[in-house]
Design a protein around this motif. Structure first.
Motif, PDB file in Angstrom:
ATOM      1  N   THR A   1       0.834  -1.195   0.000  1.00 16.39           N
ATOM      2  CA  THR A   1       0.000   0.000   0.000  1.00 16.39           C
ATOM      3  C   THR A   1       0.874   1.253   0.000  1.00 16.39           C
ATOM      4  OG1 THR A   1      -0.105   0.145   2.415  1.00 16.39           O
ATOM      5  CG2 THR A   1      -1.787  -1.191   1.337  1.00 16.39           C
ATOM      6  N   PRO A   2       0.368   2.361  -0.565  1.00 13.85           N
ATOM      7  CA  PRO A   2       1.157   3.592  -0.568  1.00 13.85           C
ATOM      8  C   PRO A   2       1.147   4.316   0.784  1.00 13.85           C
ATOM      9  CG  PRO A   2      -0.897   3.936  -1.729  1.00 13.85           C
ATOM     10  CD  PRO A   2      -0.831   2.476  -1.370  1.00 13.85           C
ATOM     11  N   PHE A   3       0.224   3.957   1.658  1.00  9.04           N
ATOM     12  CA  PHE A   3       0.141   4.545   2.994  1.00  9.04           C
ATOM     13  C   PHE A   3      -0.458   3.501   3.931  1.00  9.04           C
ATOM     14  CE2 PHE A   3      -3.584   5.863   0.533  1.00  9.04           C
ATOM     15  CZ  PHE A   3      -4.619   5.372   1.302  1.00  9.04           C
ATOM     16  N   PRO A   4      -0.283   3.661   5.239  1.00  8.75           N
ATOM     17  CA  PRO A   4      -0.844   2.676   6.174  1.00  8.75           C
ATOM     18  C   PRO A   4      -2.375   2.650   6.091  1.00  8.75           C
ATOM     19  CG  PRO A   4       0.738   4.099   7.282  1.00  8.75           C
ATOM     20  CD  PRO A   4       0.512   4.682   5.926  1.00  8.75           C
ATOM     21  N   VAL A   5      -2.932   1.475   6.011  1.00 10.04           N
ATOM     22  CA  VAL A   5      -4.388   1.310   5.955  1.00 10.04           C
ATOM     23  C   VAL A   5      -4.847   0.776   7.308  1.00 10.04           C
ATOM     24  CG1 VAL A   5      -6.296   0.146   4.800  1.00 10.04           C
ATOM     25  CG2 VAL A   5      -4.321   0.893   3.478  1.00 10.04           C
ATOM     26  N   HIS A   6      -5.650   1.573   8.009  1.00  9.55           N
ATOM     27  CA  HIS A   6      -6.103   1.199   9.348  1.00  9.55           C
ATOM     28  C   HIS A   6      -6.937  -0.085   9.302  1.00  9.55           C
ATOM     29  CE1 HIS A   6      -7.262   1.727  13.493  1.00  9.55           C
ATOM     30  NE2 HIS A   6      -8.522   1.568  13.145  1.00  9.55           N
ATOM     31  N   GLY A   7      -6.570  -1.054  10.133  1.00  2.43           N
ATOM     32  CA  GLY A   7      -7.309  -2.302  10.241  1.00  2.43           C
ATOM     33  C   GLY A   7      -6.891  -3.374   9.258  1.00  2.43           C
TER      34      GLY A   7
ATOM     35  N   GLU B   1      17.821  -3.870  -1.713  1.00  2.00           N
ATOM     36  CA  GLU B   1      17.021  -3.630  -2.899  1.00  2.00           C
ATOM     37  C   GLU B   1      15.541  -3.691  -2.554  1.00  2.00           C
ATOM     38  OE1 GLU B   1      17.025  -5.706  -7.033  1.00  2.00           O
ATOM     39  OE2 GLU B   1      19.101  -5.636  -6.302  1.00  2.00           O
ATOM     40  N   ALA B   2      14.754  -2.835  -3.163  1.00  2.00           N
ATOM     41  CA  ALA B   2      13.312  -2.788  -2.898  1.00  2.00           C
ATOM     42  C   ALA B   2      12.639  -4.069  -3.378  1.00  2.00           C
ATOM     43  CB  ALA B   2      12.693  -1.583  -3.582  1.00  2.00           C
ATOM     44  N   GLU B   3      11.633  -4.505  -2.644  1.00  2.00           N
ATOM     45  CA  GLU B   3      10.895  -5.720  -3.003  1.00  2.00           C
ATOM     46  C   GLU B   3       9.504  -5.396  -3.530  1.00  2.00           C
ATOM     47  OE1 GLU B   3      10.848  -8.177   0.453  1.00  2.00           O
ATOM     48  OE2 GLU B   3      13.020  -8.336   0.537  1.00  2.00           O
ATOM     49  N   ASN B   4       9.301  -4.170  -3.952  1.00  5.92           N
ATOM     50  CA  ASN B   4       7.999  -3.726  -4.414  1.00  5.92           C
ATOM     51  C   ASN B   4       7.717  -4.272  -5.813  1.00  5.92           C
ATOM     52  OD1 ASN B   4       5.668  -2.376  -4.804  1.00  5.92           O
ATOM     53  ND2 ASN B   4       6.493  -0.347  -4.398  1.00  5.92           N
ATOM     54  N   PRO B   5       6.640  -5.056  -5.990  1.00  5.91           N
ATOM     55  CA  PRO B   5       6.391  -5.676  -7.291  1.00  5.91           C
ATOM     56  C   PRO B   5       5.810  -4.728  -8.342  1.00  5.91           C
ATOM     57  CG  PRO B   5       4.700  -6.307  -5.753  1.00  5.91           C
ATOM     58  CD  PRO B   5       5.707  -5.503  -4.982  1.00  5.91           C
ATOM     59  N   ASP B   6       5.246  -3.592  -7.932  1.00  3.20           N
ATOM     60  CA  ASP B   6       4.632  -2.660  -8.871  1.00  3.20           C
ATOM     61  C   ASP B   6       4.843  -1.243  -8.352  1.00  3.20           C
ATOM     62  OD1 ASP B   6       2.833  -1.077 -10.437  1.00  3.20           O
ATOM     63  OD2 ASP B   6       1.670  -2.874 -10.869  1.00  3.20           O
ATOM     64  N   VAL B   7       5.440  -0.387  -9.177  1.00  2.00           N
ATOM     65  CA  VAL B   7       5.763   0.968  -8.720  1.00  2.00           C
ATOM     66  C   VAL B   7       4.528   1.797  -8.418  1.00  2.00           C
ATOM     67  CG1 VAL B   7       8.010   1.041  -9.845  1.00  2.00           C
ATOM     68  CG2 VAL B   7       5.990   1.828 -11.081  1.00  2.00           C
ATOM     69  N   ARG B   8       3.380   1.419  -8.938  1.00  2.00           N
ATOM     70  CA  ARG B   8       2.154   2.187  -8.671  1.00  2.00           C
ATOM     71  C   ARG B   8       1.728   2.111  -7.207  1.00  2.00           C
ATOM     72  NH1 ARG B   8      -1.435  -0.260 -13.422  1.00  2.00           N
ATOM     73  NH2 ARG B   8      -0.153  -2.048 -12.849  1.00  2.00           N
ATOM     74  N   THR B   9       2.229   1.106  -6.482  1.00  2.00           N
ATOM     75  CA  THR B   9       1.861   0.993  -5.062  1.00  2.00           C
ATOM     76  C   THR B   9       2.580   2.019  -4.201  1.00  2.00           C
ATOM     77  OG1 THR B   9       3.546  -0.675  -4.646  1.00  2.00           O
ATOM     78  CG2 THR B   9       1.347  -1.469  -5.229  1.00  2.00           C
ATOM     79  N   THR B  10       3.518   2.748  -4.759  1.00  2.00           N
ATOM     80  CA  THR B  10       4.142   3.840  -4.007  1.00  2.00           C
ATOM     81  C   THR B  10       3.429   5.162  -4.262  1.00  2.00           C
ATOM     82  OG1 THR B  10       5.706   4.330  -5.782  1.00  2.00           O
ATOM     83  CG2 THR B  10       6.403   2.735  -4.109  1.00  2.00           C
TER      84      THR B  10
END
Length: 178
Positions: A36-42, A134-143
């Protein structure tokens, strides 16, 4: 090194993601990770993650800090053989307990200092975040503005693709994870 297939379901809203996570858990599919690009509550509860034990570490690190502060002040201000006993404002220097009110700010600050710094180190080690990793992010859109749920595939690829399209995913991909 073996590779396994995973589904990457991409969402553009955190509420839709939360509903999809709940539906995925209800359908008994295994969620590998959610990006997620930011913390999601819950989200942690929705994913069924165990509560963090970092608070226990913070307490232990605080105890280490106050113990170190007490040892340090006794050695510096009280110990007649190893320190430099001080006579400040007529206060006697032969008893730690008589001088303790003057030591409270130092004890508090050392407790906070040790808890904070050791917590950061513990968090980085536990999360396997170290310099030059190294970043483990699979898709840059999630940032930026998308949410990605990664679910393992067990010979049910077509079933999972249609399931995630029904949950509101804007994009569903099957990828090889190494």
């Amino acid at each position: 090194m073996s590779s396994t297939k995973v589904i990457h379901a991409l969402y553009n809203d955190d509420d839709i993601l939360m509903d999809a996570v709940k539906q995925t858990r209800k359908a008994h599919y295994h969620i590998e990770e959610v990006f997620t690009p930011f913390p999601v509550h819950g989200l942690d509860k929705a994913m069924g993650l165990a509560p963090t034990r970092l608070a226990i570490c913070a307490f232990i690190f605080g105890c280490i800090g106050i113990s170190f502060a007490t040892w340090m002040m006794w050695n510096i201000m009280i110990n007649p053989t190893g320190g430099w006993p001080q006579d400040i404002g007529g206060k006697p220097s032969f008893s730690y307990l008589q001088n303790m009110p003057a030591f409270v700010p130092v004890m508090f600050e050392m407790t906070v200092f040790h808890a904070a710094h050791l917590m950061v180190i513990t968090f980085y080690l536990r999360s396997r975040l170290w310099p030059f990793k190294e970043a483990e992010n699979p898709d840059v859109r999630t940032t930026d503005d998308h949410f990605l749920m990664e679910v393992s595939v067990n010979n049910n690829e077509d079933e999972l693709v249609s399931f995630f399209q029904k949950t509101g995913a804007v994009e569903v991909k099957v990828v090889e994870k190494h």
